[in-house]
Design an enzyme around this catalytic site. Structure first.
Site, PDB file in Angstrom:
ATOM      1  N   ASN A  10       0.822  -1.220   0.000  1.00 33.02           N
ATOM      2  CA  ASN A  10       0.000   0.000   0.000  1.00 33.02           C
ATOM      3  C   ASN A  10       0.849   1.260   0.000  1.00 33.02           C
ATOM      4  OD1 ASN A  10      -2.410  -1.434   0.256  1.00 33.02           O
ATOM      5  ND2 ASN A  10      -2.485  -1.222   2.489  1.00 33.02           N
ATOM      6  N   ASN A 181      -3.806 -10.039  17.695  1.00 29.61           N
ATOM      7  CA  ASN A 181      -4.020  -9.234  18.896  1.00 29.61           C
ATOM      8  C   ASN A 181      -5.332  -9.647  19.557  1.00 29.61           C
ATOM      9  OD1 ASN A 181      -6.157  -7.854  17.624  1.00 29.61           O
ATOM     10  ND2 ASN A 181      -4.847  -6.181  16.920  1.00 29.61           N
ATOM     11  N   LEU A 214      -0.806  -8.053  23.365  1.00 35.38           N
ATOM     12  CA  LEU A 214      -1.765  -7.492  24.310  1.00 35.38           C
ATOM     13  C   LEU A 214      -1.533  -6.000  24.543  1.00 35.38           C
ATOM     14  CD1 LEU A 214      -1.347 -10.422  26.871  1.00 35.38           C
ATOM     15  CD2 LEU A 214      -3.324 -10.091  25.379  1.00 35.38           C
ATOM     16  N   GLY A 215      -1.078  -5.284  23.509  1.00 32.03           N
ATOM     17  CA  GLY A 215      -0.841  -3.839  23.646  1.00 32.03           C
ATOM     18  C   GLY A 215       0.161  -3.575  24.758  1.00 32.03           C
ATOM     19  N   ASP A 245       3.064  -5.275  12.779  1.00 36.43           N
ATOM     20  CA  ASP A 245       3.770  -5.849  11.620  1.00 36.43           C
ATOM     21  C   ASP A 245       5.238  -6.102  11.968  1.00 36.43           C
ATOM     22  OD1 ASP A 245       1.408  -5.515  10.200  1.00 36.43           O
ATOM     23  OD2 ASP A 245       1.988  -3.540   9.449  1.00 36.43           O
TER      24      ASP A 245
HETATM   25  O1  RIB Z   1      -0.354  -2.223   9.822  1.00 37.49           O
HETATM   26  C1  RIB Z   1      -0.176  -0.974   9.240  1.00 37.49           C
HETATM   27  C2  RIB Z   1      -0.597  -0.997   7.794  1.00 37.49           C
HETATM   28  O2  RIB Z   1      -1.996  -1.231   7.711  1.00 37.49           O
HETATM   29  C3  RIB Z   1      -0.384   0.293   7.039  1.00 37.49           C
HETATM   30  O3  RIB Z   1       0.898   0.369   6.466  1.00 37.49           O
HETATM   31  C4  RIB Z   1      -1.534   0.333   6.042  1.00 37.49           C
HETATM   32  O4  RIB Z   1      -1.137   0.272   4.721  1.00 37.49           O
HETATM   33  C5  RIB Z   1      -2.433  -0.852   6.422  1.00 37.49           C
HETATM   34  O5  RIB Z   1      -2.244  -1.930   5.610  1.00 37.49           O
END
Ligand code: RIB
Length: 301
Positions: A10, A181, A214-215, A245
């Site tokens: 993205n 999560n 868990l944040g 991520d």
């Molecule tokens: O986890 C964050 C991502 O979620 C962002 O980079 C956005 O593109 C969405 O996919």
């Protein structure tokens, strides 16, 4: 073991705001920047910066070359990224408030054009013992799960963003690693507490391993026998985008290189905390040296 990530790419349009926009409201942003993002791309970059051999597969439009270059520059293999001639690259509109929290709207674009044939072609280059990583921002991912499982690959799923269709999907029974999560865990199991979510996932999918974030309470791991937990680290919160991520990529990289679960949780938690202290999605992901030499302190055990 080769790691294949069939995941989203993205262009993130990130707006800094005082507070998130409310229904019926128009607000001004303090600034706007574009970043390379997508849960898929972010996780591949985290894997690569952690030192793993990662193959990113996915689809962009003709306007997505910068995303492919970004993956290449970070050491990810991009030979399985396809181009959709008539679709734009996926994008996200992200608001980040003064507390570093975010809210995200995605538009799939080319990410939604990955066909079963594309998946067959990509998977024909992988084999038993390799690992497939997926999120929920690309099309036909249930097919990819089923097909990879039938090839003897391990399958790791970060079920994000969670949808009812994914939460109730038949394909979840083929998942070897859930990295999720509490919200995603709740949608799949109906349970709210961390240990209850882990137990419920294991009851329904007895072969899976669960890594639950868990944040501010850190993360826990459960595989039916062993249980581990780890806390977060003390950093200024600038932007939480891509923290999950970063955690996912780092955790899988560490496990694939043979580190113990305990150590993998430690390194992944540290990397995710560092990412929270920086703006943007993929640019916020630290490299392995930075993570290992960082002296940030754990604040929750
Ligand atoms: O986890 C964050 C991502 O979620 C962002 O980079 C956005 O593109 C969405 O996919």
């Amino acid at each position: 073991m080769k790691i294949l990530n069939i995941g989203s790419l993205n262009i993130d349009h990130v707006y800094s705001v005082e507070n998130f926009v409310r229904p019926g409201e128009t607000i001004s942003s303090k600034s706007m920047k574009d970043f390379n993002g997508g849960k898929g791309l972010n996780q591949s970059i985290a894997l690569a910066r952690a030192g793993a051999e990662v193959y990113h597969a996915g689809k962009v439009g003709n306007d997505g070359n910068a995303l492919v270059e970004c993956l290449k520059e970070n050491g990810a293999n991009t030979e399985y990224i396809l181009v959709a001639e008539n679709l734009p690259t996926g994008h996200a509109i992200i608001q980040v408030d003064t507390k570093g929290q975010n809210c995200i709207i995605i538009n799939a674009g080319a990410n939604g054009d990955i066909t079963k044939d594309d998946i067959d072609t990509i998977l024909s280059n992988f084999e038993k013992g390799d690992l497939l990583l997926l999120q929920n921002e690309t099309s036909n991912m249930e097919y990819a799960i089923e097909k990879a499982h039938s090839l003897g690959m391990q399958v790791a799923l970060n079920p994000s963003p969670i949808t009812e269709q994914l939460a109730t999907s038949y394909a979840l029974k083929y998942i070897d690693w859930f990295i999720l999560n509490e919200i995603e865990g709740y949608e799949i199991t109906g349970k709210k507490e961390g240990k209850d979510i882990c137990n419920a996932l294991r009851d329904t999918f007895p072969n899976c391993k669960v890594v639950l974030t868990l944040g501010k309470y850190g993360c826990i791991y459960y595989d039916g026998k062993e249980y581990f937990s780890h806390g977060i680290y003390d950093v200024p919160v600038v932007d939480t985008t891509a923290a999950g991520d970063t955690f996912t990529g780092y955790f899988l990289a560490c496990v694939s290189e043979g580190l113990s679960i305990d150590k993998a949780l430690e390194i992944a938690s540290k990397a995710a905390s560092i990412s929270v202290s920086r703006a943007g999605a993929s640019p916020s992901i630290p490299n392995r040296k930075e993570v290992e030499s960082s002296d940030i302190k754990q604040i929750v055990k």
